[in-house]
Design an enzyme around this catalytic site. Sequence first.
Site, PDB file in Angstrom:
ATOM      1  N   ILE A   1       0.887  -1.161   0.000  1.00  0.00           N
ATOM      2  CA  ILE A   1       0.000   0.000   0.000  1.00  0.00           C
ATOM      3  C   ILE A   1       0.924   1.209   0.000  1.00  0.00           C
ATOM      4  CG2 ILE A   1      -1.639   1.414   1.299  1.00  0.00           C
ATOM      5  CD1 ILE A   1      -2.813  -1.120   2.454  1.00  0.00           C
TER       6      ILE A   1
ATOM      7  N   GLU B   1       2.993  -7.510   6.336  1.00  0.00           N
ATOM      8  CA  GLU B   1       4.209  -7.164   7.043  1.00  0.00           C
ATOM      9  C   GLU B   1       4.361  -5.650   7.010  1.00  0.00           C
ATOM     10  OE1 GLU B   1       4.694 -11.281   5.633  1.00  0.00           O
ATOM     11  OE2 GLU B   1       4.469  -9.471   4.448  1.00  0.00           O
TER      12      GLU B   1
ATOM     13  N   ASN C   1       7.697   2.233  10.699  1.00  0.00           N
ATOM     14  CA  ASN C   1       6.668   2.911   9.891  1.00  0.00           C
ATOM     15  C   ASN C   1       5.445   3.193  10.773  1.00  0.00           C
ATOM     16  OD1 ASN C   1       4.828   3.816   8.005  1.00  0.00           O
ATOM     17  ND2 ASN C   1       5.292   2.233   6.501  1.00  0.00           N
TER      18      ASN C   1
ATOM     19  N   TYR D   1      -3.054   0.381  10.540  1.00  0.00           N
ATOM     20  CA  TYR D   1      -3.411  -1.028  10.651  1.00  0.00           C
ATOM     21  C   TYR D   1      -4.064  -1.340  11.993  1.00  0.00           C
ATOM     22  CZ  TYR D   1      -0.416  -1.377   6.539  1.00  0.00           C
ATOM     23  OH  TYR D   1       0.150  -1.206   5.307  1.00  0.00           O
TER      24      TYR D   1
END
Length: 142
Positions: free
Chosen positions: A63, A97, A102, A109
Site C-alpha cells: 500500500i 508485514e 513505519n 493497521y
Amino acid sequence: MRDADVKVVGAIERAACAFPWTEGTFTDCLQAGYDAWVYERGGKIYGYGVVAVKAGEAHVLNICVHPDHQHQGCGRYILRHLLKVSRERGANTVFLEVRPSNYPALSLYHKFGFNEIGTRKGYYPAHKGREDALLLALQLAD
C-alpha cells in the site's frame, strides 16, 4: 491497476519508499493475477494497493500513497478497499508485514483491528543492514 498505470505507480513508489519495488515487480503482480488497485482522483493516481488472495487467506503486499498526498485519508481508503476485495474473494484472514519504524502505517493497521502475531527477522533492506518486519493479521467478520 492496469499495465498502463505501472509507470506512474513506479514513480509514486520511488518517491515514497527508500527501497522501492521495481516497475517489473508491479507487472509481475498483474501477470500473477493479484488484485492491484489505484487510488485516483480527477484522473490522477495518488496511490495504490496490491493484495494476493488464495485458499481463504489474503496477503496485503503493498500500500503506498504519494508523499504529497499522505495524511489525507488515501491510505485508509485503499486499505478499506483491499479488505473488501479480500472478503469478496473468500478470505477469512488478512496478513501483512510492516516495518516497526513505519509509525503511520502501524497506526492505520491498528485502527482497522490488525494484531501483531509475529516478527520476521531481517525481512526488509535498511540503510544499515536489515530491518525486522512485524507480521500483522486481521480476522474478517462474516
